[in-house]
Design a protein around this motif. Structure first.
Motif, PDB file in Angstrom:
ATOM      1  N   THR A   2       4.454  -8.836  -8.380  1.00  7.07           N
ATOM      2  CA  THR A   2       5.157 -10.119  -8.318  1.00  7.07           C
ATOM      3  C   THR A   2       5.226 -10.691  -6.906  1.00  7.07           C
ATOM      4  N   LYS A   3       4.632 -10.039  -5.936  1.00  8.92           N
ATOM      5  CA  LYS A   3       4.748 -10.509  -4.540  1.00  8.92           C
ATOM      6  C   LYS A   3       4.241 -11.953  -4.417  1.00  8.92           C
ATOM      7  N   GLY A   4       5.048 -12.755  -3.755  1.00  5.56           N
ATOM      8  CA  GLY A   4       4.661 -14.148  -3.551  1.00  5.56           C
ATOM      9  C   GLY A   4       4.859 -15.030  -4.767  1.00  5.56           C
ATOM     10  N   MET A  23       6.573   0.495  -5.237  1.00 10.36           N
ATOM     11  CA  MET A  23       6.344   0.070  -3.851  1.00 10.36           C
ATOM     12  C   MET A  23       4.857   0.255  -3.576  1.00 10.36           C
ATOM     13  N   ILE A  24       4.149  -0.861  -3.348  1.00  6.00           N
ATOM     14  CA  ILE A  24       2.687  -0.755  -3.221  1.00  6.00           C
ATOM     15  C   ILE A  24       2.181  -1.026  -1.817  1.00  6.00           C
ATOM     16  N   GLY A  25       3.070  -1.524  -0.935  1.00  8.11           N
ATOM     17  CA  GLY A  25       2.602  -1.936   0.389  1.00  8.11           C
ATOM     18  C   GLY A  25       2.897  -0.920   1.479  1.00  8.11           C
ATOM     19  N   GLY A  38      -7.594  -0.878  -8.413  1.00 11.48           N
ATOM     20  CA  GLY A  38      -7.947  -2.071  -9.159  1.00 11.48           C
ATOM     21  C   GLY A  38      -6.894  -3.152  -8.995  1.00 11.48           C
ATOM     22  N   MET A  39      -7.335  -4.342  -8.577  1.00 18.27           N
ATOM     23  CA  MET A  39      -6.479  -5.513  -8.404  1.00 18.27           C
ATOM     24  C   MET A  39      -7.117  -6.673  -9.190  1.00 18.27           C
ATOM     25  N   SER A  40      -6.583  -7.887  -9.041  1.00 21.87           N
ATOM     26  CA  SER A  40      -7.058  -9.001  -9.878  1.00 21.87           C
ATOM     27  C   SER A  40      -8.570  -9.156  -9.904  1.00 21.87           C
ATOM     28  N   ASP A  41      -9.215  -9.003  -8.759  1.00 19.79           N
ATOM     29  CA  ASP A  41     -10.649  -9.289  -8.698  1.00 19.79           C
ATOM     30  C   ASP A  41     -11.528  -8.115  -9.094  1.00 19.79           C
ATOM     31  N   VAL A 100      -3.550   0.038 -12.700  1.00 19.70           N
ATOM     32  CA  VAL A 100      -4.065  -1.123 -11.985  1.00 19.70           C
ATOM     33  C   VAL A 100      -2.892  -1.964 -11.496  1.00 19.70           C
ATOM     34  N   ARG A 101      -3.045  -2.541 -10.304  1.00 22.59           N
ATOM     35  CA  ARG A 101      -1.992  -3.346  -9.694  1.00 22.59           C
ATOM     36  C   ARG A 101      -2.470  -4.803  -9.675  1.00 22.59           C
ATOM     37  N   VAL A 102      -1.956  -5.618 -10.602  1.00 20.24           N
ATOM     38  CA  VAL A 102      -2.521  -6.958 -10.795  1.00 20.24           C
ATOM     39  C   VAL A 102      -1.469  -8.034 -10.564  1.00 20.24           C
ATOM     40  N   GLY A 103      -1.747  -8.929  -9.622  1.00 15.50           N
ATOM     41  CA  GLY A 103      -0.841 -10.038  -9.336  1.00 15.50           C
ATOM     42  C   GLY A 103      -1.394 -11.368  -9.811  1.00 15.50           C
ATOM     43  N   ARG A 104      -2.341 -11.898  -9.054  1.00 19.77           N
ATOM     44  CA  ARG A 104      -2.809 -13.264  -9.306  1.00 19.77           C
ATOM     45  C   ARG A 104      -3.340 -13.502 -10.716  1.00 19.77           C
ATOM     46  N   ALA A 105      -4.013 -12.534 -11.281  1.00 25.24           N
ATOM     47  CA  ALA A 105      -4.586 -12.752 -12.619  1.00 25.24           C
ATOM     48  C   ALA A 105      -3.495 -12.944 -13.674  1.00 25.24           C
TER      49      ALA A 105
HETATM   50  C1  LIG Z   1      -1.042  -7.923  -3.499  1.00 20.82           C
HETATM   51  C2  LIG Z   1      -1.451  -6.559  -3.871  1.00 20.82           C
HETATM   52  C3  LIG Z   1      -1.993  -6.292  -5.135  1.00 20.82           C
HETATM   53  C4  LIG Z   1      -2.240  -7.364  -6.176  1.00 20.82           C
HETATM   54  O1  LIG Z   1      -3.213  -8.251  -5.711  1.00 20.82           O
HETATM   55  P1  LIG Z   1      -3.778  -9.427  -6.632  1.00 20.82           P
HETATM   56  O2  LIG Z   1      -5.024  -9.807  -5.941  1.00 20.82           O
HETATM   57  O3  LIG Z   1      -2.730 -10.493  -6.621  1.00 20.82           O
HETATM   58  O4  LIG Z   1      -4.007  -8.872  -7.982  1.00 20.82           O
HETATM   59  C5  LIG Z   1      -2.330  -4.974  -5.425  1.00 20.82           C
HETATM   60  N1  LIG Z   1      -2.158  -3.976  -4.530  1.00 20.82           N
HETATM   61  C6  LIG Z   1      -1.646  -4.201  -3.307  1.00 20.82           C
HETATM   62  C7  LIG Z   1      -1.482  -3.049  -2.375  1.00 20.82           C
HETATM   63  C8  LIG Z   1      -1.278  -5.493  -2.941  1.00 20.82           C
HETATM   64  O5  LIG Z   1      -0.774  -5.716  -1.712  1.00 20.82           O
END
Ligand SMILES: *Cc1c(COP(=O)(O)O)cnc(C)c1O
Length: 230
Positions: free
Chosen positions: A35-37, A76-78, A191-194, A207-212
């Motif tokens: 949900t960041k941003g 916590m992913i960052g 794995g992220m959005s792209d 998988v960690r998905v934000g923008r998608a």
């Molecule tokens: C922002 C972020 C994501 C998600 O990225 P999207 O491109 O929005 O899917 C996943 N992992 C980490 C560590 C991030 O900082």
């Protein structure tokens, strides 16, 4: 916010298709909505859409969101500074960014409320200097320290480089999967959005998905909406 539910469903079916292609059980892949941003309404919509796992990459945002939505499983992913550890929510599902000895020592002193968070060691597979993560050749030392401190490791995590075509990062995911398999580590946060479909094909369990999920699809050069491929 019906669009959040629709996009979450589309991401789920793309995960399923990727798992099918790889002969894997799609149930073995957890979807964490990042949900960041994005707004608090977006986080609310994700929960309403049945997403149980939510992620943030900054401690302050994580603490705020976890207080607002205590029933969700927060990740916590960052990058995590040792002096911010005390600001983490006392209930946390997972930390994906364990990447250095000082952080391990600090985490060993935290008193969690209920079960402690699952720990993922972040590996900088591609060797990008600006990114967090241990180098693959430092991984065993960090795993040994975690063992010494009595902290079980759930998995390995990586953030793949930004590329034009997701196929380009397949070797990065395959290498993380290999590092985990060699050490008997079972979970893979990758794995992220792209690039989440390639990550699932290579064995991702989370998988960690934000923008998608939270952003409208970008306009293509022709001015049409570029919907994600299925
Ligand atoms: C922002 C972020 C994501 C998600 O990225 P999207 O491109 O929005 O899917 C996943 N992992 C980490 C560590 C991030 O900082």
């Amino acid at each position: 916010m019906k669009d959040v539910a629709d996009r979450a469903e589309a991401v789920r079916s793309r995960i399923q298709a990727a798992a099918d292609r790889a002969g894997r059980d799609p149930e073995a892949v957890r979807l964490v909505a990042v949900t960041k941003g994005h707004t608090e309404d977006a986080a609310q919509a994700a929960i309403a859409a049945g997403l149980e796992d939510l992620g943030e990459n900054r401690v302050a945002d994580l603490a705020e969101r976890a207080a607002a939505f205590p029933a969700a499983r927060w990740h916590m992913i960052g990058r995590l500074q040792t002096n911010k550890v005390r600001l983490l929510p006392v209930r946390l599902a997972a930390i994906h960014s364990v990447d250095r000895p000082s952080l391990v020592d600090r985490l060993a002193r935290v008193e969690w409320e209920g079960p402690p968070p699952q720990l993922y060691v972040q590996v900088n597979v591609a060797g990008e200097t600006q990114k967090g993560g241990v180098r693959p050749d430092q991984l065993d030392e960090l795993l040994a320290l975690l063992g010494d401190r009595g902290l079980p490791v759930s998995g390995l995590m990586t953030v793949a480089p930004a590329v034009v075509h997701p196929e380009e990062v397949r070797p990065v995911f395959a290498e993380l999967a290999g590092l985990a398999a060699e050490r008997g580590v079972s979970e893979l946060s990758m794995g992220m959005s792209d690039d989440f479909e390639v990550a699932v094909e290579e064995g991702s369990t989370l998988v960690r998905v934000g923008r998608a999920i939270f952003s409208a699809p970008p306009l293509s050069e022709a001015g049409r909406l570029d919907f994600p491929r299925h």
